[in-house]
Write a protein that holds these residues in place. Structure first.
Motif, short mmCIF file in Angstrom:
data_model
loop_
_atom_site.label_atom_id
_atom_site.label_comp_id
_atom_site.label_asym_id
_atom_site.label_seq_id
_atom_site.Cartn_x
_atom_site.Cartn_y
_atom_site.Cartn_z
N LEU A 538 22.68 3.38 83.94
CA LEU A 538 23.18 4.75 84.02
C LEU A 538 24.52 4.89 83.33
N ARG A 539 25.36 3.89 83.47
CA ARG A 539 26.67 3.90 82.80
C ARG A 539 26.51 3.97 81.29
N ARG A 540 25.61 3.13 80.77
CA ARG A 540 25.39 3.14 79.32
C ARG A 540 24.85 4.49 78.85
N GLN A 541 23.97 5.10 79.64
CA GLN A 541 23.43 6.42 79.27
C GLN A 541 24.53 7.47 79.25
N LEU A 542 25.43 7.42 80.24
CA LEU A 542 26.53 8.39 80.29
C LEU A 542 27.46 8.23 79.10
N ILE A 543 27.75 6.99 78.74
CA ILE A 543 28.61 6.74 77.58
C ILE A 543 27.96 7.26 76.31
N ASP A 544 26.66 7.03 76.18
CA ASP A 544 25.94 7.53 74.99
C ASP A 544 25.98 9.05 74.94
N LEU A 545 25.81 9.72 76.09
CA LEU A 545 25.86 11.18 76.13
C LEU A 545 27.25 11.69 75.77
N GLU A 546 28.28 10.99 76.25
CA GLU A 546 29.66 11.35 75.94
C GLU A 546 29.92 11.29 74.45
N ARG A 547 29.51 10.17 73.84
CA ARG A 547 29.72 10.00 72.41
C ARG A 547 28.98 11.07 71.61
N ASP A 548 27.77 11.38 72.04
CA ASP A 548 26.99 12.39 71.36
C ASP A 548 27.67 13.76 71.47
N ALA A 549 28.22 14.06 72.66
CA ALA A 549 28.90 15.34 72.84
C ALA A 549 30.15 15.44 71.99
N ILE A 550 30.90 14.33 71.88
CA ILE A 550 32.12 14.32 71.04
C ILE A 550 31.76 14.53 69.58
N SER A 551 30.68 13.86 69.12
CA SER A 551 30.28 13.99 67.72
C SER A 551 29.84 15.41 67.39
N LYS A 552 29.35 16.15 68.36
CA LYS A 552 28.89 17.53 68.14
C LYS A 552 29.97 18.56 68.44
N GLY A 553 31.17 18.10 68.80
CA GLY A 553 32.28 19.00 69.08
C GLY A 553 32.23 19.66 70.43
N LEU A 554 31.35 19.20 71.30
CA LEU A 554 31.24 19.78 72.63
C LEU A 554 32.25 19.20 73.61
N LEU A 555 32.87 18.10 73.24
CA LEU A 555 33.84 17.43 74.10
C LEU A 555 34.96 16.90 73.23
#
Length: 566
Positions: A538-555
């Protein structure tokens, strides 16, 4: 020899068996060349097999005439007592005579390991798992320039109880070893047993032949002094009673290292009982454990008078002293008793359990047993021919439970450090039992010469090949194990030494309560591992989602959400 000649009644019907913690049942008793087999049918089918070598004593009690038949009682080396009721006196006599002969065979080539055929394919060959050449690099670590493997005993002529390969100081040639062997009882010259990470070493040998004239051996002195660095001192730990040491010296058959000849070594006596005293002590303990009718006061009195726990404490105390010299003083230690076959090996092995984290793993403990007991020449067949429930007539002065004493001491340390051992008490129980009776050949022979002559590696199966199978090893793993790379210091206070229920009370107290508790602990540990694994995913999934959001400018930047599961 044909086993059929020893079996007078191979099959007897309508025999009633009485076993502790089991209901008495009637069935058929069969005797083969290596096993006693009892089968009961009907509403409560039951069957059990007993290898003949487990039998310690056969007792026959015929019924008083005119009644026929009688009772046959088998007292076993696992401290169980099994009785059989016969309706026919002749059958009772035949079975008794057969079992007495079959359980007392001395020709090792007729033992069951030479006839046993495993139904599984071994993953590894236990006979080659712990070769001296393989263990050498582990033993000396990075200091191979100081030590070497010597094959001076390759034909076993220098010392019949030593292996063909031993580890000795590199600066000592084989001629010196031969001379030193002549100075030591049984030729057991000092050899390396253990090297600590700080550089201190433990060597073991037998007592010297100093004799009534206190003769010296300069080669022996050179061998010992070669392990001492400039300004360094060593300790000679003698496991004999100080009052008895002059006795062999006066007879010219033994003695001790004289201080004037070994000025850099200090001799310390830490007495440990051996051979007959140990066996008598164990017998008293087991008899007390099997007596269900004792009052509390009588039980405690018999437990104390057996002195077994005192001997356990003495052995642990000596091992702690050796460990202290090595770890805290960085001093060299030479360990010996009389012949160097019993208390010497028990203490050297136990000190390594205390000092070495590797010796507390499954593979490391197996290597320890192989190196410090089997290869070191502990005479298993002689020592374990008879055990606690035998009588004085059937025993010899060579019978002793020294290996069991070491196993008990290891269990004591496990109770104080339950998370520092990779294996559980079931592993220790298996080793103790297989050392007395087994379908495997690992504990046959009194030394390597015996095993070579018996061709054990080609004609029998190694115990290690069996124990290291994943499906078998799984049941011997400690669910609480957390690797501990430090030295562990057990308490040797009297209140810290306890009676081992699974060893001595297995046929008195129902063991399910212990087995169920450990089963629950193992289940909890497995669930904990599973939850940790899910949390990490779950931790790895959350980190992947975070990185994806940053790359898309959502975070804008990483949050702390990914560290929640660390």
């Amino acid at each position: 020899m044909e086993f059929a000649h020893l079996i007078k009644s191979p099959r007897v019907e309508k025999v009633v068996v009485h076993r502790s913690l089991h209901k008495s049942v009637e069935g058929v008793l069969c005797i083969t060349g290596h096993h006693l087999i009892f089968s009961a049918g009907g509403e409560n089918p039951d069957e059990f097999w007993m290898i003949h070598r487990i039998i310690d004593l056969v007792e026959r009690k015929p019924n008083t005439p005119p009644a026929a038949g009688g009772t046959l009682t088998l007292k076993c080396k696992d401290f169980s007592i099994i009785s059989f009721d016969f309706h026919n006196t002749e059958e009772l006599s035949n079975v008794s005579a057969s079992l007495e002969c079959l359980s007392s065979i001395e020709n090792q080539s007729l033992y069951y390991p030479f006839f046993y055929q495993p139904v599984y394919t071994a993953i590894e060959d236990g006979w080659t798992a712990f070769r001296p050449e393989t263990e050498f690099s582990k033993l000396v670590m990075q200091q191979q320039e100081d030590w070497r493997i010597s094959y001076v005993n390759k034909d076993y002529s220098v010392c019949s109880s030593y292996p063909s390969a031993v580890v000795v100081p590199k600066g000592v040639d084989d001629d010196i070893l031969v001379a030193a062997a002549l100075f030591r009882v049984g030729g057991r010259f000092p050899v390396l047993s253990y090297r600590h990470e700080g550089g201190a070493v433990m060597m073991r040998s037998s007592q010297p032949h100093s004799g009534p004239n206190v003769k010296r051996c300069r080669e022996d002195e050179k061998l010992l002094n070669s392990v001492l660095k400039p300004g360094m001192r060593g300790y000679i730990i003698d496991t004999r009673h100080q009052s008895t040491t002059p006795t062999p010296k006066s007879k010219g058959s033994g003695g001790f290292e004289t201080e004037s000849h070994y000025p850099q070594w200090r001799r310390i006596h830490k007495p440990i009982e051996r051979l007959q005293s140990l066996l008598e002590s164990l017998s008293k303990l087991v008899e007390a454990c099997l007596d269900n009718g004792s009052s509390m006061d009588k039980w405690l009195s018999r437990l104390e008078s057996s002195q077994w726990l005192s001997y356990v404490k003495e052995t642990m105390n000596c091992a702690c002293l050796v460990s202290q010299c090595i770890d805290q003083e960085t001093a060299a230690v030479l360990l010996h008793g009389g012949e160097g076959l019993d208390s010497t090996l028990a203490v050297s092995a136990l000190a390594q359990v205390i000092l070495s984290p590797d010796s507390r793993t499954v593979h490391g403990f197996e290597a320890l047993i192989e190196r410090e007991w089997i290869q070191a020449g502990y005479p298993f067949v002689q020592r374990h021919h008879r055990s606690a429930l035998s009588n004085t007539v059937s025993r010899s002065k060579e019978n002793a439970p020294t290996f069991l004493l070491f196993i008990d001491c290891t269990w004591q340390i496990m109770q104080q450090f339950p998370c520092s051992f990779e294996f559980n008490e079931g592993f220790l129980l298996q080793l103790a039992r297989h050392s007395y009776w087994s379908q495997f050949g690992s504990f046959l022979g009194n030394n390597e010469l015996d095993r070579y002559q018996l061709q054990l590696s080609s004609k029998t199966v190694s115990l290690w090949s069996h124990l290291n199978r994943p499906e078998v090893l799984r049941s011997f793993l400690n669910p609480l194990y957390e690797p501990n790379n430090r030295v562990i210091w057990p308490s040797v206070a009297p209140m810290s030494v306890n009676l081992w229920p699974a060893m001595y009370l297995a046929y008195v107290v129902e063991p399910n309560i212990y087995n169920n508790a450990w089963g629950d602990i193992a289940g909890i540990c497995e669930l904990d591992k599973e939850l940790r694994s899910k949390a990490q995913r779950l931790r790895r999934q959350l980190i992947d989602l975070e990185r994806d959001a940053i790359s898309k400018g959502l975070l804008d930047s990483p949050s702390s959400i990914g560290t929640v599961f660390d």
